[in-house]
Write an enzyme that holds these catalytic residues in place. Structure first.
Site, short mmCIF file in Angstrom:
data_model
loop_
_atom_site.label_atom_id
_atom_site.label_comp_id
_atom_site.label_asym_id
_atom_site.label_seq_id
_atom_site.Cartn_x
_atom_site.Cartn_y
_atom_site.Cartn_z
N ARG A 171 56.82 -40.73 -36.46
CA ARG A 171 55.90 -41.28 -35.45
C ARG A 171 56.43 -42.66 -35.07
O ARG A 171 56.53 -43.55 -35.92
CB ARG A 171 54.47 -41.38 -36.00
CG ARG A 171 53.58 -42.25 -35.13
CD ARG A 171 52.12 -42.17 -35.47
NE ARG A 171 51.56 -40.91 -35.03
CZ ARG A 171 50.26 -40.73 -34.76
NH1 ARG A 171 49.40 -41.70 -34.91
NH2 ARG A 171 49.83 -39.55 -34.37
N HIS A 221 53.31 -35.90 -27.59
CA HIS A 221 52.59 -35.67 -28.85
C HIS A 221 52.50 -34.15 -29.05
O HIS A 221 51.43 -33.56 -28.94
CB HIS A 221 51.20 -36.32 -28.79
CG HIS A 221 50.54 -36.51 -30.12
ND1 HIS A 221 51.10 -36.09 -31.32
CD2 HIS A 221 49.35 -37.08 -30.45
CE1 HIS A 221 50.29 -36.40 -32.31
NE2 HIS A 221 49.22 -36.99 -31.82
N GLN A 249 49.91 -32.47 -31.48
CA GLN A 249 48.52 -32.51 -31.02
C GLN A 249 48.25 -31.38 -30.03
O GLN A 249 47.22 -30.72 -30.09
CB GLN A 249 48.25 -33.86 -30.37
CG GLN A 249 46.82 -34.01 -29.86
CD GLN A 249 45.81 -34.13 -30.98
OE1 GLN A 249 45.93 -34.99 -31.82
NE2 GLN A 249 44.80 -33.27 -30.99
N ASP A 296 41.48 -39.15 -23.63
CA ASP A 296 42.23 -39.87 -24.68
C ASP A 296 41.98 -41.36 -24.43
O ASP A 296 41.44 -41.74 -23.37
CB ASP A 296 43.73 -39.52 -24.55
CG ASP A 296 44.60 -40.20 -25.61
OD1 ASP A 296 44.08 -40.63 -26.65
OD2 ASP A 296 45.83 -40.29 -25.38
N CYS A 344 41.68 -36.09 -28.63
CA CYS A 344 42.61 -36.04 -29.76
C CYS A 344 42.20 -37.00 -30.87
O CYS A 344 42.64 -36.84 -32.01
CB CYS A 344 44.03 -36.31 -29.29
SG CYS A 344 44.26 -37.96 -28.57
N ARG A 392 44.90 -29.67 -36.46
CA ARG A 392 46.18 -30.35 -36.66
C ARG A 392 46.86 -29.80 -37.92
O ARG A 392 48.07 -29.57 -37.95
CB ARG A 392 45.98 -31.87 -36.79
CG ARG A 392 45.39 -32.56 -35.58
CD ARG A 392 46.34 -32.52 -34.41
NE ARG A 392 47.63 -33.05 -34.77
CZ ARG A 392 47.93 -34.37 -34.82
NH1 ARG A 392 47.03 -35.26 -34.47
NH2 ARG A 392 49.14 -34.78 -35.16
N1 CP Z 1 45.29 -37.63 -32.82
C1 CP Z 1 46.11 -38.29 -33.68
O1 CP Z 1 47.34 -38.18 -33.61
O2 CP Z 1 45.46 -39.05 -34.58
P1 CP Z 1 46.12 -40.13 -35.56
O3 CP Z 1 46.65 -41.24 -34.69
O4 CP Z 1 44.99 -40.57 -36.43
O5 CP Z 1 47.22 -39.49 -36.33
N1 NVA Z 2 47.71 -41.75 -26.46
C1 NVA Z 2 47.29 -42.14 -27.79
C2 NVA Z 2 47.21 -40.95 -28.69
C3 NVA Z 2 46.71 -41.26 -30.07
C4 NVA Z 2 46.69 -40.05 -30.95
C5 NVA Z 2 48.25 -43.17 -28.35
O1 NVA Z 2 49.45 -43.02 -28.19
O2 NVA Z 2 47.77 -44.14 -28.97
#
Ligand code: CP
Ligand code: NVA
Length: 298
Positions: free
Chosen positions: A101, A128, A131, A218, A257, A285
């Site tokens: 990540r 993502h 997700q 989101d 999400c 997930r």
């Molecule tokens: N939706 C999601 O990716 O959540 P986190 O940022 O908590 O991993």
């Molecule tokens: N678009 C958001 C998604 C979080 C799961 C971000 O990147 O913070």
């Protein structure tokens, strides 16, 4: 499939196969016949915060027989400037797979190329994919499938979530309507590359939600954009609230999400009214990522 780096580069058959596998793994949770990650260690390199992704991967790896190794970007030399390509070549000689990540999509692509081990994108600024697989599983469970469905996304039109939804719509063929402020819509180059007549982009949230079976939203400010007051201010009319949902199809579901910011992209009332689908989405997930891990295990 050697890696999961994007939805863009999956095929419809690969997406469908992963969703089928996720559903099967969900049904047989606690009684898996095989342990595809037995004896393996999978590194999890995270340079952004996470609750769902971190916990679901750690649990999922263990349930498939493997050991997760969480590596915060700040704790390893990557955080002090060691290049990702060197990190990749070291880890590639020690662990069996990696989950990353971070900010730049290129870092995940470079890691996959240089490490030689299966690599999973656990969120970048561009995509993502994990997700979206969970979201599609949730749509299938709640509505029986995405065929013939109209899906709306209300919010940032050029975030990791919308980009992944747009590639999913391109591959799977469902109608996707994205409502976003003009300054935060996909750029012309991306739209040309996407080339998908089943995807519409509009500045009007009511138009996108009209007749929609699934309404997604989101955060307005993704990780790394904290404090961008000008951007946040543009999203006032893009809140998913009870008034907006009046135009949605009967029996619609709302997805988010998470994490959610009540009173911003979604109201408390809507979030709680749709908590059943939103937290099922969060649980999915785990199942979707176990399907990815099982598909990539060597
Ligand atoms: N939706 C999601 O990716 O959540 P986190 O940022 O908590 O991993
Ligand atoms: N678009 C958001 C998604 C979080 C799961 C971000 O990147 O913070």
């Amino acid at each position: 499939m050697k890696h999961l780096l994007t939805i863009e580069h999956l095929t419809a058959a690969e997406i469908g196969g992963l969703i089928d596998s996720a559903a099967a793994l969900k049904a047989e949770r606690g009684a898996h016949a095989t342990q595809p990650l037995a004896g393996q260690t999978w590194a999890m390199i995270f340079t952004k915060s996470s609750t769902r992704t971190r916990v679901s991967f750690e649990v999922g790896i263990r349930e498939l027989g493997g050991s997760p190794m969480f590596l915060s970007g700040n704790d390893i030399q990557l955080g002090r400037g060691e290049p990702i390509i060197d990190t990749a070549r070291v880890l590639g000689r020690m662990v069996h797979g990696a989950i990353i990540r971070t900010f730049a999509q290129q870092d995940v692509e470079d890691f996959a190329k240089m490490s030689g081990i299966p690599t999973i994108n656990a969120l970048t600024d561009d995509e993502h994919p994990c997700q979206i697989l969970a979201d599609l599983l949730t749509v299938r469970e709640k509505l029986g499938g995405w065929e013939g469905k109209r899906i709306a996304f209300v919010g940032d039109g050029f975030s990791n979530m919308t980009i992944s939804w747009m590639w999913a719509a391109k591959h799977l063929g469902f109608d996707l309507a994205v409502a976003c402020p003009g300054d935060y819509s996909p750029d012309a180059q991306f739209i040309a590359r996407l080339n998908a007549p089943n995807i519409t982009i509009t500045p009007d949230p009511a138009e996108a939600v009209e007749g929609a079976h699934v309404i997604n939203t989101d955060v307005w400010l993704s990780m790394g954009q904290e404090g961008q007051a000008e951007k946040e201010a543009a999203f006032g009319p893009y809140q998913v609230n009870g008034e907006l949902l009046k135009a949605a199809a009967t029996g619609h579901i709302v997805l988010h999400c998470l994490p959610a910011y009540r009173g911003k992209e979604i109201t408390e009332e809507v979030l709680e009214a749709h908590a059943g689908s939103i937290f099922q989405q969060a649980e999915n997930r785990l199942h979707a990522q176990k399907a990815v891990l099982a598909a990539l295990a060597r």
